[in-house]
Motif scaffolding. Structure first.
Motif, PDB file in Angstrom:
ATOM      1  N   ASN A   1     148.197 -11.611  91.862  1.00  0.00           N
ATOM      2  CA  ASN A   1     147.599 -12.710  91.116  1.00  0.00           C
ATOM      3  C   ASN A   1     147.745 -12.507  89.615  1.00  0.00           C
ATOM      4  OD1 ASN A   1     146.786 -13.887  93.468  1.00  0.00           O
ATOM      5  ND2 ASN A   1     144.645 -13.355  93.248  1.00  0.00           N
TER       6      ASN A   1
ATOM      7  N   ARG B   1     146.167 -12.955  85.831  1.00  0.00           N
ATOM      8  CA  ARG B   1     144.823 -12.861  85.276  1.00  0.00           C
ATOM      9  C   ARG B   1     144.715 -13.803  84.074  1.00  0.00           C
ATOM     10  NH1 ARG B   1     143.065  -6.977  84.605  1.00  0.00           N
ATOM     11  NH2 ARG B   1     143.190  -7.186  86.841  1.00  0.00           N
TER      12      ARG B   1
ATOM     13  N   PRO C   1     140.691 -18.849  91.497  1.00  0.00           N
ATOM     14  CA  PRO C   1     141.202 -17.939  92.539  1.00  0.00           C
ATOM     15  C   PRO C   1     141.929 -18.658  93.680  1.00  0.00           C
ATOM     16  CG  PRO C   1     138.993 -17.282  91.919  1.00  0.00           C
ATOM     17  CD  PRO C   1     139.267 -18.607  91.252  1.00  0.00           C
TER      18      PRO C   1
ATOM     19  N   TRP D   1     144.914 -17.187  90.599  1.00  0.00           N
ATOM     20  CA  TRP D   1     144.509 -16.626  89.312  1.00  0.00           C
ATOM     21  C   TRP D   1     143.256 -15.779  89.474  1.00  0.00           C
ATOM     22  CZ3 TRP D   1     147.195 -17.254  84.763  1.00  0.00           C
ATOM     23  CH2 TRP D   1     148.214 -18.191  84.776  1.00  0.00           C
ATOM     24  N   ASP D   2     143.160 -14.692  88.701  1.00  0.00           N
ATOM     25  CA  ASP D   2     141.970 -13.848  88.652  1.00  0.00           C
ATOM     26  C   ASP D   2     141.263 -14.131  87.327  1.00  0.00           C
ATOM     27  OD1 ASP D   2     142.418 -12.563  91.077  1.00  0.00           O
ATOM     28  OD2 ASP D   2     143.683 -11.037  90.137  1.00  0.00           O
TER      29      ASP D   2
ATOM     30  N   VAL E   1     138.613 -13.931  84.300  1.00  0.00           N
ATOM     31  CA  VAL E   1     137.678 -13.025  83.641  1.00  0.00           C
ATOM     32  C   VAL E   1     136.991 -13.848  82.564  1.00  0.00           C
ATOM     33  CG1 VAL E   1     137.404 -10.925  82.285  1.00  0.00           C
ATOM     34  CG2 VAL E   1     139.170 -11.038  84.051  1.00  0.00           C
TER      35      VAL E   1
ATOM     36  N   GLY F   1     134.783 -13.665  93.152  1.00  0.00           N
ATOM     37  CA  GLY F   1     136.135 -13.721  92.616  1.00  0.00           C
ATOM     38  C   GLY F   1     136.202 -13.906  91.115  1.00  0.00           C
ATOM     39  N   VAL F   2     135.044 -14.009  90.447  1.00  0.00           N
ATOM     40  CA  VAL F   2     135.015 -14.197  88.996  1.00  0.00           C
ATOM     41  C   VAL F   2     134.347 -12.983  88.366  1.00  0.00           C
ATOM     42  CG1 VAL F   2     134.174 -15.625  87.103  1.00  0.00           C
ATOM     43  CG2 VAL F   2     134.873 -16.700  89.234  1.00  0.00           C
ATOM     44  N   ARG F   3     135.073 -12.321  87.481  1.00  0.00           N
ATOM     45  CA  ARG F   3     134.510 -11.180  86.757  1.00  0.00           C
ATOM     46  C   ARG F   3     133.949 -11.683  85.438  1.00  0.00           C
ATOM     47  NH1 ARG F   3     138.580  -6.859  84.902  1.00  0.00           N
ATOM     48  NH2 ARG F   3     137.817  -6.979  82.786  1.00  0.00           N
TER      49      ARG F   3
END
Length: 69
Positions: A2, A4, A30, A34-35, A37, A54-56
């Motif tokens: 993925n 970011r 996600p 996509w990841d 942040v 899935g979300v930082r």
């Protein structure tokens, strides 16, 4: 693998429109590979606490924008 993406938003998570928009975008990324942040200010007592899978979320010190306006 993925990709970011960094989302910078003062209001996250928050009930105002800016916070809702950021939360929805981050939640949907996600599904498209996509990841996300999210970089935001530390929450206060009035903030809505919501964890999205899935979300930082990273918090950094920021000036209080409510005092500026």
């Amino acid at each position: 693998m993925n990709q970011r993406v960094l989302i910078i938003g003062y209001f996250h998570p928050d009930a105002n429109m800016g916070g809702v928009r950021i939360r929805r975008i981050a939640r949907l990324l996600p599904r498209h590979g996509w990841d996300p942040v999210v970089l935001t200010h530390p929450p206060d007592e009035t903030s809505v606490s919501e964890k999205t899978q899935g979300v930082r979320v990273e918090t950094v010190a920021a000036p209080d924008l409510t005092r500026v306006y």
